[in-house]
Design an enzyme around this catalytic site. Structure first.
Site, PDB file in Angstrom:
ATOM      1  CG  ASP A  14       7.300  34.672  -6.499  1.00 57.02           C
ATOM      2  OD1 ASP A  14       6.618  34.902  -5.467  1.00 57.02           O
ATOM      3  OD2 ASP A  14       8.481  35.044  -6.619  1.00 57.02           O
ATOM      4  CG  HIS A  31      -1.982  36.660  -2.030  1.00 55.65           C
ATOM      5  ND1 HIS A  31      -0.905  36.104  -2.668  1.00 55.65           N
ATOM      6  CD2 HIS A  31      -1.502  37.173  -0.868  1.00 55.65           C
ATOM      7  CE1 HIS A  31       0.184  36.266  -1.920  1.00 55.65           C
ATOM      8  NE2 HIS A  31      -0.159  36.916  -0.826  1.00 55.65           N
ATOM      9  CG  LEU A 125      -6.277  20.157 -16.390  1.00 52.28           C
ATOM     10  CD1 LEU A 125      -4.892  19.964 -17.009  1.00 52.28           C
ATOM     11  CD2 LEU A 125      -6.691  21.631 -16.499  1.00 52.28           C
ATOM     12  NE  ARG A 188      14.045  32.790  -4.031  1.00 50.11           N
ATOM     13  CZ  ARG A 188      14.146  34.109  -4.092  1.00 50.11           C
ATOM     14  NH1 ARG A 188      15.306  34.681  -4.327  1.00 50.11           N
ATOM     15  NH2 ARG A 188      13.079  34.871  -3.896  1.00 50.11           N
TER      16      ARG A 188
HETATM   17  C1  IPE Z   1       3.317  34.133  -4.553  1.00 51.28           C
HETATM   18  O1  IPE Z   1       3.315  35.519  -4.551  1.00 51.28           O
HETATM   19  C2  IPE Z   1       2.116  33.565  -3.916  1.00 51.28           C
HETATM   20  C3  IPE Z   1       2.376  32.960  -2.611  1.00 51.28           C
HETATM   21  C4  IPE Z   1       3.516  32.803  -2.040  1.00 51.28           C
HETATM   22  C5  IPE Z   1       1.201  32.503  -1.916  1.00 51.28           C
HETATM   23  P1  IPE Z   1       4.082  36.273  -3.389  1.00 51.28           P
HETATM   24  O2  IPE Z   1       3.147  36.501  -2.271  1.00 51.28           O
HETATM   25  O3  IPE Z   1       5.333  35.572  -3.005  1.00 51.28           O
HETATM   26  O4  IPE Z   1       4.408  37.644  -4.088  1.00 51.28           O
HETATM   27  P2  IPE Z   1       5.752  38.450  -4.024  1.00 51.28           P
HETATM   28  O5  IPE Z   1       6.839  37.524  -4.509  1.00 51.28           O
HETATM   29  O6  IPE Z   1       5.964  38.841  -2.598  1.00 51.28           O
HETATM   30  O7  IPE Z   1       5.524  39.593  -4.927  1.00 51.28           O
HETATM   31  C1  IPE Z   2       7.182  30.451  -3.905  1.00 54.30           C
HETATM   32  O1  IPE Z   2       7.095  31.810  -3.754  1.00 54.30           O
HETATM   33  C2  IPE Z   2       6.024  29.793  -3.212  1.00 54.30           C
HETATM   34  C3  IPE Z   2       4.751  29.916  -3.887  1.00 54.30           C
HETATM   35  C4  IPE Z   2       4.531  30.422  -5.071  1.00 54.30           C
HETATM   36  C5  IPE Z   2       3.649  29.377  -3.140  1.00 54.30           C
HETATM   37  P1  IPE Z   2       7.721  32.551  -2.489  1.00 54.30           P
HETATM   38  O2  IPE Z   2       7.631  33.991  -2.731  1.00 54.30           O
HETATM   39  O3  IPE Z   2       7.102  32.044  -1.246  1.00 54.30           O
HETATM   40  O4  IPE Z   2       9.228  32.033  -2.503  1.00 54.30           O
HETATM   41  P2  IPE Z   2      10.550  32.783  -2.103  1.00 54.30           P
HETATM   42  O5  IPE Z   2      10.303  33.392  -0.758  1.00 54.30           O
HETATM   43  O6  IPE Z   2      10.777  33.807  -3.154  1.00 54.30           O
HETATM   44  O7  IPE Z   2      11.597  31.725  -2.097  1.00 54.30           O
HETATM   45 MG    MG Z   3       7.275  35.670  -3.666  1.00 53.54          MG
END
Ligand code: IPE
Ligand code: IPE
Ligand code: MG
Length: 237
Positions: A14, A31, A125, A188
């Site tokens: 995340d 990303h 792996l 979370r």
């Molecule tokens: C997690 O990074 C990657 C995916 C959900 C694909 P986020 O895109 O949720 O990045 P933040 O949490 O908004 O910074």
């Molecule tokens: C969790 O990140 C999902 C991934 C890393 C793919 P999100 O950013 O989507 O989750 P929430 O919205 O914080 O729960």
């Molecule tokens: Mg996120």
């Protein structure tokens, strides 16, 4: 006590979007940076002797994001496997996908299916990507599958125990994760491995995923060991 490396480490990657925004870039650029970090974390996991690395790449909830971002996230596995597959073959890495592969866009589905197919005989792996993944949906689908098989008399419901039920999950054949790491600062689980992580150590890291390093992974892995050691010392007195 000799330290043992957790067999199965799972990472909720995340913080990519915030990483991009903080640098005046787009979320998608975040990303892309995350995908580069992911490559380094795969290398580090192999070096550390981790046997299974599960990476949460896209949740079913993530379809609710802006179209451009979703499209970019769906294009990433295509680029990633095209570039990395020869190296994964050379390094004996096996690719698994946990999630609803059927409902991915065709190009993404083809790329991940090819990666699984080509690496299926590798013995090193295991990198298990949670892609279009929802833990609740996984459990619900498993229940439906169990009911159907019971109705068709392929399964004796009196024989249903945890080990049998696990065979209906995406992660059948994989041991449960010993350690779940979430980067990005949120505490979370976001619908990730709810069944499988019931006994796992949880580690929340206050660093956005693109900034997560091999050293941080190492620390999380060895912290699990030292906590185990502490518990053991308390027990021994
Ligand atoms: C997690 O990074 C990657 C995916 C959900 C694909 P986020 O895109 O949720 O990045 P933040 O949490 O908004 O910074
Ligand atoms: C969790 O990140 C999902 C991934 C890393 C793919 P999100 O950013 O989507 O989750 P929430 O919205 O914080 O729960
Ligand atoms: Mg996120």
């Amino acid at each position: 006590m000799t330290s043992t490396i957790p067999k199965h480490v799972a990472i909720i990657m995340d913080g990519n979007g915030r990483w991009g925004k903080r640098r005046g870039l787009t979320r998608s650029e975040g990303h892309y940076a995350g995908s580069q970090t992911m490559e380094k974390i795969i290398d580090a996991s192999a070096e550390l002797g981790i046997e299974i690395l599960t990476l949460y790449a896209f949740s079913t909830e993530n379809w609710g994001r802006p179209k451009d971002e979703v499209n970019y996230l769906m294009s990433l596995p295509i680029k990633f496997f095209k570039q990395k597959l020869p190296e994964f073959m050379k390094r004996n890495i096996k690719i698994y996908i946990s999630g609803d592969i059927e409902n991915l866009p065709k190009g993404t589905r083809d790329a991940v299916t090819k990666a699984m197919e080509e690496t299926k005989d590798n013995t090193g792996l295991i990198v298990n990507f949670a892609l279009n993944y929802s833990s609740r949906r996984e459990i619900l689908q498993a229940i439906c599958h169990v009911i159907r098989e019971a109705e068709e008399k392929q399964l004796d419901i009196d024989c249903l125990d945890e080990a049998v039920f696990e065979q209906y999950l995406y992660t059948k054949n994989l041991p449960d994760p010993d350690l779940v790491i979430r980067t990005g600062g949120e505490k979370r689980v976001s619908n990730f491995l709810l069944w499988q992580s019931s006994m796992a150590e949880l580690c929340f890291v206050d660093v956005l995923f693109p900034d997560f390093t091999k050293e941080m992974l190492k620390k999380a892995v060895f912290d699990v060991n030292s906590q185990e050691e502490m518990k053991l010392n308390e027990y021994v007195g």
